[in-house]
Scaffold this active site. Sequence first.
Site, PDB file in Angstrom:
ATOM      1  N   HIS A 225       0.805  -1.288   0.046  1.00 48.95           N
ATOM      2  CA  HIS A 225      -0.187  -0.010  -0.244  1.00 48.95           C
ATOM      3  C   HIS A 225       0.900   1.259  -0.018  1.00 48.95           C
ATOM      4  O   HIS A 225       1.891   1.479   0.884  1.00 48.95           O
ATOM      5  CB  HIS A 225      -0.803   0.051   1.475  1.00 48.95           C
ATOM      6  N   TYR A 257      -5.703   9.405   1.676  1.00 46.44           N
ATOM      7  CA  TYR A 257      -5.954  10.016   2.938  1.00 46.44           C
ATOM      8  C   TYR A 257      -4.665  10.788   3.353  1.00 46.44           C
ATOM      9  O   TYR A 257      -3.667  10.633   2.726  1.00 46.44           O
ATOM     10  CB  TYR A 257      -5.824   8.924   4.293  1.00 46.44           C
ATOM     11  N   ASP A 555     -28.514 -19.412  18.078  1.00 52.76           N
ATOM     12  CA  ASP A 555     -29.673 -20.099  18.081  1.00 52.76           C
ATOM     13  C   ASP A 555     -29.830 -21.219  17.225  1.00 52.76           C
ATOM     14  O   ASP A 555     -29.311 -21.303  16.006  1.00 52.76           O
ATOM     15  CB  ASP A 555     -30.990 -19.066  18.154  1.00 52.76           C
TER      16      ASP A 555
HETATM   17  C1  FAD Z   1       1.721   2.168   4.400  1.00 49.40           C
HETATM   18  C2  FAD Z   1       0.828   1.695   5.560  1.00 49.40           C
HETATM   19  C3  FAD Z   1       0.096   2.647   6.129  1.00 49.40           C
HETATM   20  C4  FAD Z   1      -0.821   2.292   7.255  1.00 49.40           C
HETATM   21  N1  FAD Z   1      -1.422   3.275   7.884  1.00 49.40           N
HETATM   22  C5  FAD Z   1      -2.335   2.729   8.958  1.00 49.40           C
HETATM   23  C6  FAD Z   1      -3.154   3.769   9.236  1.00 49.40           C
HETATM   24  O1  FAD Z   1      -3.072   5.087   9.443  1.00 49.40           O
HETATM   25  N2  FAD Z   1      -3.718   3.479  10.270  1.00 49.40           N
HETATM   26  C7  FAD Z   1      -4.057   2.094  10.605  1.00 49.40           C
HETATM   27  O2  FAD Z   1      -4.927   1.933  11.555  1.00 49.40           O
HETATM   28  N3  FAD Z   1      -3.320   1.076  10.093  1.00 49.40           N
HETATM   29  C8  FAD Z   1      -2.553   1.522   9.082  1.00 49.40           C
HETATM   30  N4  FAD Z   1      -1.754   0.440   8.294  1.00 49.40           N
HETATM   31  C9  FAD Z   1      -1.980  -0.916   8.856  1.00 49.40           C
HETATM   32  C10 FAD Z   1      -1.397  -0.867  10.043  1.00 49.40           C
HETATM   33  O3  FAD Z   1       0.098  -0.722   9.983  1.00 49.40           O
HETATM   34  C11 FAD Z   1      -0.887  -2.675  10.455  1.00 49.40           C
HETATM   35  O4  FAD Z   1      -2.302  -3.218  10.158  1.00 49.40           O
HETATM   36  C12 FAD Z   1      -0.513  -2.897  11.859  1.00 49.40           C
HETATM   37  O5  FAD Z   1       0.737  -2.285  12.334  1.00 49.40           O
HETATM   38  C13 FAD Z   1      -0.349  -4.301  12.170  1.00 49.40           C
HETATM   39  O6  FAD Z   1       0.050  -4.523  13.260  1.00 49.40           O
HETATM   40  P1  FAD Z   1       0.886  -5.934  14.051  1.00 49.40           P
HETATM   41  O7  FAD Z   1       1.456  -5.957  15.103  1.00 49.40           O
HETATM   42  O8  FAD Z   1      -0.293  -7.073  13.547  1.00 49.40           O
HETATM   43  O9  FAD Z   1       1.878  -6.200  12.985  1.00 49.40           O
HETATM   44  P2  FAD Z   1       3.390  -5.911  13.014  1.00 49.40           P
HETATM   45  O10 FAD Z   1       3.813  -4.302  13.414  1.00 49.40           O
HETATM   46  O11 FAD Z   1       3.963  -5.981  11.669  1.00 49.40           O
HETATM   47  O12 FAD Z   1       4.384  -6.571  13.803  1.00 49.40           O
HETATM   48  C14 FAD Z   1       4.301  -7.970  13.767  1.00 49.40           C
HETATM   49  C15 FAD Z   1       5.733  -8.311  14.169  1.00 49.40           C
HETATM   50  O13 FAD Z   1       5.856  -9.649  14.047  1.00 49.40           O
HETATM   51  C16 FAD Z   1       7.379  -9.884  14.261  1.00 49.40           C
HETATM   52  N5  FAD Z   1       7.601 -11.319  13.617  1.00 49.40           N
HETATM   53  C17 FAD Z   1       7.155 -11.761  12.524  1.00 49.40           C
HETATM   54  N6  FAD Z   1       7.684 -12.765  12.297  1.00 49.40           N
HETATM   55  C18 FAD Z   1       8.365 -13.314  13.203  1.00 49.40           C
HETATM   56  C19 FAD Z   1       9.294 -14.361  13.791  1.00 49.40           C
HETATM   57  N7  FAD Z   1       9.413 -15.495  13.138  1.00 49.40           N
HETATM   58  N8  FAD Z   1       9.721 -14.300  14.744  1.00 49.40           N
HETATM   59  C20 FAD Z   1       9.714 -13.282  15.626  1.00 49.40           C
HETATM   60  N9  FAD Z   1       9.113 -12.226  15.405  1.00 49.40           N
HETATM   61  C21 FAD Z   1       8.422 -12.018  14.168  1.00 49.40           C
HETATM   62  C22 FAD Z   1       7.864  -8.729  13.220  1.00 49.40           C
HETATM   63  O14 FAD Z   1       9.081  -8.529  13.241  1.00 49.40           O
HETATM   64  C23 FAD Z   1       7.030  -7.649  13.657  1.00 49.40           C
HETATM   65  O15 FAD Z   1       7.514  -6.842  14.584  1.00 49.40           O
HETATM   66  C24 FAD Z   1      -0.740   0.955   7.436  1.00 49.40           C
HETATM   67  C25 FAD Z   1      -0.107  -0.131   6.880  1.00 49.40           C
HETATM   68  C26 FAD Z   1       0.740   0.491   5.958  1.00 49.40           C
HETATM   69  C27 FAD Z   1       1.378  -0.701   4.990  1.00 49.40           C
END
Ligand code: FAD
Length: 826
Positions: A225, A257, A555
């Site tokens: 995105h 946005y 239900d």
């Molecule tokens: C460009 C962009 C703009 C966005 N803007 C918005 C916004 O304005 N408002 C909004 O609400 N949302 C927004 N989003 C969406 C939002 O960023 C995500 O949905 C949200 O941050 C997800 O959080 P999370 O904790 O699930 O994932 P993450 O923040 O990705 O955390 C997952 C973690 O898991 C860890 N991990 C993965 N695999 C392993 C492994 N094997 N071992 C150990 N650790 C691991 C990773 O290192 C990471 O730190 C945006 C997304 C993008 C891409």
Amino acid sequence: MESSARILIVGAGVVGCSTAYHLARAGITDVLVVDQGPLFGTGGSSSHAPGLVFQTNASQLLTQLATYTVERFSAAELDGRPCFHQVGGIEVATTRQRWDDLRRKRGLAASWGVPAELIGPREVADRFPQLDPERIHGGLHVPTDGIAKPVRAAAAMARDAEARGVRFLGDTEVIGFDITGGRVRSVRTTGGEIAVDSVLCCAGVWGPKIGALAGVSIPVQPVAHQYAVTGPVPGLGAADGPEVGLPLLRHQDASMYFRQIHDRLGVGSYQHRVMPVRAADLPPTAPPGRGAEAPSGGGAWKGMASVQPFTPQDFKQPWDDACELLPGLRRAEIAEGMNGLMLFTADGMPVLGPSREVANFWVAEAVWITHSAGVGRAMAEWIADGEPGIDLRAADLRRFEEFAHSSAYVTERAAQSFREVYDVIHPQQPPARPRPLRTGPFHERQEQLGAVFLEANGWERPHWYRSNEPLVRGREIVSPGPWAGRYFDPVVAAEHQAARERVAMFDMTSLARAEVSGRGALDLLQRLTTNQLDREPGYVTYTLMLAHTGGIRADITVARLSETEFQVGCNGPRDIAWLRRHADETTSVRDITGGTCCIGLWGPRARDVLAPLADEDVSHEGFRFFRAKRLHVGEVPVTALRLSYVGELGWELYTSAEFGRRLWDLLAAQGAEHGIFPAGRGAFNGMRLEKGYRAWGADMWSEHDPDEAGLAFAVKPDKGDFLGRDALLRRRERPARRRLCCLRIDDGEVLMGAEPVHTETGRDAVGFTTSAGYGHSVGASLAYAWVPAELAEPGARLRVSYFDRRHPATVVADPVFDPDMSRMRR
Ligand SMILES: Cc1cc2nc3c(=O)[nH]c(=O)nc-3n(C[C@H](O)[C@H](O)[C@H](O)COP(=O)(O)OP(=O)(O)OC[C@H]3O[C@@H](n4cnc5c(N)ncnc54)[C@H](O)[C@@H]3O)c2cc1C
């Protein structure tokens, strides 16, 4: 290195940290959060997201999750720095269609308790001076929206959790799971092995990869995105001024946005082509710029594994659109951009809860920052108490059936969700693809009859039939307006009325059903449901499954076919999963939906059609109401249940799929002299509404108890213990605060559902509507609504807002059609 943890959370993004925080607050502190990246700017999506929080959504659940996130983040700070800037949010409309949508959205906000107002173009420009007011019809202003600081919020929640004993481990990758007996026993990491009681996957875009290591399917799709940050924008502010003072701005007609970052603007776009990425191809590497609080611009996202290179060619049109709305941008330039990765799902909702495959492997995936604290709280409650505090039916991982886990389906539907993320979507709008996916044995006949199909859970369902156009002649038909009537045709009303005069065949195949059998079957159903099922074979019972809280989990209709065999009509795969989860080796729970089919043969002439074909007595005395029989219709072996969701004499006739067409043809031929015709879901829904039959998920869910929902008749506390009984009895000690009631809309306006309900003079909403539509037999516009108990008495006068206009409504006795049930009991 740690050697054990009660709960290991994979991922220290905003979702993992929020869940750890809420677990600690609930007293569960033996929790270890592991991340492959540095803490807390881990390089995941939370590290680079600009943090816009728009709360209002058509989904009540998403709105509830967002309002709690606002509350939580507003109360949090890290070293004196705020985790939320409550600058407000404005969504603007540049088209008439969008303006209408904002008028509806204003209603949704009121229904779900979010303060919101419609403001004119000038007022929008007053709040966001860079905007050209000539370009817009107006905006929806939500003063409590704002900008979250995701990494700061994650770190603040982690610090609080740490103080209570939770441990966080950075730079440690999860690389495998030891699973025996269907349970994770230990987690393998680059730092060693950790014994666990359970695992929660909050790995964001890496989720499917983590799931695969455990043999768990997580049906989500990472997609890119685009987000860019401009150089200084004239008049916006100073480089060393406050980070953000302007409200967030959404220009959904261009799928864009905006947010302020000091003297610059962050600009996001969903306008571009879908850019899916295979989770398996994602590098696990930690980002450079280690551990830094991710800025909302400023290049620190470069090199993060969740960020792909910016593709400027995809940003050309969005930039032109941005400059048109905010002309000052023409004097600025794009300083930097990224294609950031985030998750999309088949239905645009998160994926939460225990997995199907591994009992102690939990999932919290596809969660926006907007919903992250709400999800963290709900997950913690679910893990700690066995039940989330709010109804997560729309986000439950178990809502997906097997087909919905296929990569073909997930890829196709997630791409569609991405394309539609800011579109105006009608609640009944069927997906364009993949179709047809699930068809029953009547499908060919239905096509021949000119069925107009809508879709539910992959099933093609006739909404009405062109072959019934002659039924319209001579009838007085009320048509809903353009929004509520998007999928209406006068034939819907004609089918509705004619089914009450003659007899119709309704295709009920798509309703989920299970066969529950074995020595322990009765015991299982008795333990899980509220009504008395210990009755002779041949009885059918409407009953409820309660949550631990006493709320209605589902239900169901249970037909006892023999001492040890029951057919259970359910709301969907979650119910079947729930039955399975509680069954031991003495009971088998088999989903028979796909292998069987069902015709609802309903209407005053139903017996005239069935009697000559059946080899059993189907007279009123021989086959009484709410009884079941196995019989033959012609050659076809049928399980017949004498009941009706539409409030007419008749039967649900079930047979195995290979006999379906024969059953259809026999009934159609025999019924010809009685004026039989096929009727669609449109007629079904209207007839159900008139008859007052509640639809679980639409009219009531686990937040409501049976008394409030008008279903106390289905609860028999004296039958013995059942799940939720004690909680329900405790709830009964207090008077009900709210009730589900039936409203007649006095000026005849036909509603859609989810509209706010007001008192005659009150400004704020006191409740909201659930199912709504026109009762074509009773000649009234109807809506069910949740309102405070004291306003739910027949005769009470209320108002319902629809497109921001208030319509007078009166509470009426329920049901409005055939309250003494004489039509079904003859
Ligand atoms: C460009 C962009 C703009 C966005 N803007 C918005 C916004 O304005 N408002 C909004 O609400 N949302 C927004 N989003 C969406 C939002 O960023 C995500 O949905 C949200 O941050 C997800 O959080 P999370 O904790 O699930 O994932 P993450 O923040 O990705 O955390 C997952 C973690 O898991 C860890 N991990 C993965 N695999 C392993 C492994 N094997 N071992 C150990 N650790 C691991 C990773 O290192 C990471 O730190 C945006 C997304 C993008 C891409």
